[in-house]
Design a protein around this motif. Sequence first.
Motif, PDB file in Angstrom:
ATOM      1  N   PHE A  24       0.676  -1.274   0.017  1.00  0.00           N
ATOM      2  CA  PHE A  24       0.004   0.020   0.099  1.00  0.00           C
ATOM      3  C   PHE A  24       0.808   1.355  -0.117  1.00  0.00           C
ATOM      4  N   PRO A  25       0.265   2.414  -0.362  1.00  0.00           N
ATOM      5  CA  PRO A  25       1.148   3.654  -0.512  1.00  0.00           C
ATOM      6  C   PRO A  25       1.342   4.316   0.926  1.00  0.00           C
ATOM      7  N   MET A  26       0.845   3.622   1.827  1.00  0.00           N
ATOM      8  CA  MET A  26       1.003   4.173   3.173  1.00  0.00           C
ATOM      9  C   MET A  26       1.785   3.141   4.379  1.00  0.00           C
ATOM     10  N   PRO A  27       2.318   3.589   5.334  1.00  0.00           N
ATOM     11  CA  PRO A  27       2.856   2.654   6.196  1.00  0.00           C
ATOM     12  C   PRO A  27       1.716   1.825   7.008  1.00  0.00           C
ATOM     13  N   ASP A  28       2.243   0.809   7.581  1.00  0.00           N
ATOM     14  CA  ASP A  28       1.224   0.316   8.606  1.00  0.00           C
ATOM     15  C   ASP A  28       0.948   1.328   9.704  1.00  0.00           C
ATOM     16  N   GLU A  29      -0.252   0.995  10.563  1.00  0.00           N
ATOM     17  CA  GLU A  29      -0.570   1.834  11.664  1.00  0.00           C
ATOM     18  C   GLU A  29      -0.595   3.291  11.657  1.00  0.00           C
ATOM     19  N   THR A  30      -1.059   3.703  10.035  1.00  0.00           N
ATOM     20  CA  THR A  30      -1.280   5.152   9.909  1.00  0.00           C
ATOM     21  C   THR A  30      -2.504   5.559   9.680  1.00  0.00           C
ATOM     22  N   LEU A  31      -3.481   4.354   9.321  1.00  0.00           N
ATOM     23  CA  LEU A  31      -4.959   4.800   9.367  1.00  0.00           C
ATOM     24  C   LEU A  31      -5.679   4.782  10.652  1.00  0.00           C
ATOM     25  N   ASP A  32      -6.871   5.846  10.500  1.00  0.00           N
ATOM     26  CA  ASP A  32      -8.105   5.812  11.391  1.00  0.00           C
ATOM     27  C   ASP A  32      -9.047   5.221  11.209  1.00  0.00           C
ATOM     28  N   VAL A  33      -9.412   5.037   9.822  1.00  0.00           N
ATOM     29  CA  VAL A  33     -10.672   4.230   9.488  1.00  0.00           C
ATOM     30  C   VAL A  33     -10.253   3.687   7.681  1.00  0.00           C
ATOM     31  N   VAL A  34     -10.520   2.433   8.132  1.00  0.00           N
ATOM     32  CA  VAL A  34     -11.010   1.681   6.739  1.00  0.00           C
ATOM     33  C   VAL A  34     -12.271   1.423   6.456  1.00  0.00           C
ATOM     34  N   VAL A  35     -12.803   1.761   5.179  1.00  0.00           N
ATOM     35  CA  VAL A  35     -14.117   1.594   4.673  1.00  0.00           C
ATOM     36  C   VAL A  35     -14.272   0.413   3.687  1.00  0.00           C
ATOM     37  N   LEU A  36     -15.192  -0.652   4.145  1.00  0.00           N
ATOM     38  CA  LEU A  36     -15.574  -1.563   3.211  1.00  0.00           C
ATOM     39  C   LEU A  36     -16.800  -1.593   2.802  1.00  0.00           C
ATOM     40  N   ILE A  37     -17.461  -1.120   1.697  1.00  0.00           N
ATOM     41  CA  ILE A  37     -18.892  -0.917   1.360  1.00  0.00           C
ATOM     42  C   ILE A  37     -19.106  -2.037   0.358  1.00  0.00           C
ATOM     43  N   PHE A  38     -19.673  -3.004   0.451  1.00  0.00           N
ATOM     44  CA  PHE A  38     -19.760  -4.133  -0.528  1.00  0.00           C
ATOM     45  C   PHE A  38     -18.873  -4.594  -1.261  1.00  0.00           C
ATOM     46  N   VAL A  39     -17.698  -4.780  -0.561  1.00  0.00           N
ATOM     47  CA  VAL A  39     -16.285  -5.002  -0.923  1.00  0.00           C
ATOM     48  C   VAL A  39     -15.845  -6.707  -0.885  1.00  0.00           C
ATOM     49  N   LEU A  40     -15.924  -7.014   0.379  1.00  0.00           N
ATOM     50  CA  LEU A  40     -15.474  -8.374   0.889  1.00  0.00           C
ATOM     51  C   LEU A  40     -16.562  -9.440  -0.092  1.00  0.00           C
ATOM     52  N   SER A  41     -17.635  -9.100  -0.275  1.00  0.00           N
ATOM     53  CA  SER A  41     -18.388 -10.198  -0.832  1.00  0.00           C
ATOM     54  C   SER A  41     -17.978 -10.469  -2.268  1.00  0.00           C
ATOM     55  N   ALA A  42     -17.161  -9.765  -2.789  1.00  0.00           N
ATOM     56  CA  ALA A  42     -16.726  -9.998  -4.261  1.00  0.00           C
ATOM     57  C   ALA A  42     -15.508 -10.757  -4.128  1.00  0.00           C
ATOM     58  N   LEU A  43     -14.959 -10.988  -3.054  1.00  0.00           N
ATOM     59  CA  LEU A  43     -13.710 -11.754  -2.980  1.00  0.00           C
ATOM     60  C   LEU A  43     -13.975 -13.336  -2.822  1.00  0.00           C
ATOM     61  N   LEU A  44     -12.844 -14.022  -3.353  1.00  0.00           N
ATOM     62  CA  LEU A  44     -12.905 -15.505  -3.214  1.00  0.00           C
ATOM     63  C   LEU A  44     -13.196 -15.662  -1.644  1.00  0.00           C
ATOM     64  N   PRO A  45     -14.145 -16.428  -1.190  1.00  0.00           N
ATOM     65  CA  PRO A  45     -14.200 -16.614   0.156  1.00  0.00           C
ATOM     66  C   PRO A  45     -12.950 -16.821   1.024  1.00  0.00           C
ATOM     67  N   GLU A  46     -12.267 -18.006   0.579  1.00  0.00           N
ATOM     68  CA  GLU A  46     -11.047 -18.442   1.236  1.00  0.00           C
ATOM     69  C   GLU A  46      -9.962 -17.347   1.221  1.00  0.00           C
ATOM     70  N   LYS A  47     -10.040 -16.201   0.413  1.00  0.00           N
ATOM     71  CA  LYS A  47      -9.057 -15.116   0.556  1.00  0.00           C
ATOM     72  C   LYS A  47      -9.385 -14.084   1.388  1.00  0.00           C
ATOM     73  N   THR A  48     -10.650 -14.139   1.884  1.00  0.00           N
ATOM     74  CA  THR A  48     -11.026 -12.922   2.902  1.00  0.00           C
ATOM     75  C   THR A  48     -10.372 -12.818   3.953  1.00  0.00           C
ATOM     76  N   GLN A  49      -9.982 -13.668   4.729  1.00  0.00           N
ATOM     77  CA  GLN A  49      -9.219 -13.726   6.090  1.00  0.00           C
ATOM     78  C   GLN A  49      -8.106 -12.852   5.855  1.00  0.00           C
ATOM     79  N   SER A  50      -7.192 -13.381   4.858  1.00  0.00           N
ATOM     80  CA  SER A  50      -5.724 -12.745   4.770  1.00  0.00           C
ATOM     81  C   SER A  50      -5.995 -11.293   4.330  1.00  0.00           C
ATOM     82  N   VAL A  51      -6.975 -10.752   3.631  1.00  0.00           N
ATOM     83  CA  VAL A  51      -7.151  -9.510   3.196  1.00  0.00           C
ATOM     84  C   VAL A  51      -7.570  -8.695   4.478  1.00  0.00           C
ATOM     85  N   ILE A  52      -8.607  -9.329   5.355  1.00  0.00           N
ATOM     86  CA  ILE A  52      -8.917  -8.599   6.788  1.00  0.00           C
ATOM     87  C   ILE A  52      -7.661  -8.462   7.464  1.00  0.00           C
ATOM     88  N   ASN A  53      -6.668  -9.517   7.607  1.00  0.00           N
ATOM     89  CA  ASN A  53      -5.459  -9.287   8.535  1.00  0.00           C
ATOM     90  C   ASN A  53      -4.605  -8.438   7.905  1.00  0.00           C
TER      91      ASN A  53
END
Length: 383
Positions: free
Chosen positions: A247-276
Amino acid sequence: MAACGEGGGGTRAPFGRRFLADPTRLFQHNAWDNVEWSEEQEAAARRKVQENSTQVVSPDQQEAYEVNANQYWDEFYKTHEDGFFKDRHWLFTEFPELAPNQIVSRDAKPDSEDGGAVQQSKSSGPGGRCDDGLGLVEETQASEHLSNSEMSSCRLHTQVETASQNPEAVKLNDFPGSSATYRILEVGCGAGNTVFPILQTNKDPNLFVYCCDFSSRAVNLVKAHPEYDVSRCFAFVHDLCNDQVPFPMPDETLDVVVLIFVLSALLPEKTQSVINRLSQLLKPGGLILLRDYGRYDLTQLRFKKGQCLADNFYVRGDGTRVYFFAQDELDLLFSTAGLEKVQNLVDRRLQVNRGKQVTMYRVWIQCKYRKPLRLRRDQEMNS
């Protein structure tokens, strides 16, 4: 009528104040809030899902949908451009964290259309050249050809390329939005239906909004918007499922991450690693805000046989895919990533076509999960 689901210690404020207490008034309005389902209705929905899941797409076809996911979303935005989704001004009623210093009307309601564009599988990271074709040039040379706005855009592109080539540079505060004190990332920004309402509503001079999408066409639509301001916003192409692209920003720099109808389009087995991965970007105390499809939503019930990929996972006619969540599985995903529940609720809305006398039941899930403060984590590790 009581609200459905659970909140962080209390009953949630409804999207609107319109409750169907008298069934004879059903067709007097276009929508009713927090409509509870009967046992019979729930059972009928379950039977419908079982029926449309009896015929599953072949493994070869499923692989093709995954490999070509970016092409399907690019084609979607080629067809619809910025005219498919409405701006989500209801966001600030449900997610006041997006504009913490603003006073927002409680009457704002969600749009009837769902979604936003999504990140999925195979996509390159953000490019490293300015759109004017000058490439990465010294600012003293570029200043003869670029306006101040274009200069800022070129500088941001340079910073992102530096970060992608040398992640250590990100740690030196050489990244877009490095001077901001409140940073928001919207994942799956589509044509900007969340980004621009945030920029219009939140006038904090210390705000910076990042937005990314799997589709390069979607990101180009955001950049072409008349209100795209490089001093307050940075849009970039990103594949959530490719953890090799930074990502173009370092870890631990964001106050909010917004996910609006996004995770539902991922392959379900990849969702955990994305949230991590997204949780790593949050500051201690930062939030992930989610709104997505719930189990037995009207959209799920409308799928035909032959469109099912796996349990509660389907492919649309245009090749894009969608998953329908249950509350407990989202809670497991976020808690496994080390996040604490603030809110996890089901919103059931009854939409009405008064002309055709048709009723449509929508089911969405809304969540807020917080990254624990470092002090608390350290105490738990030492206990």
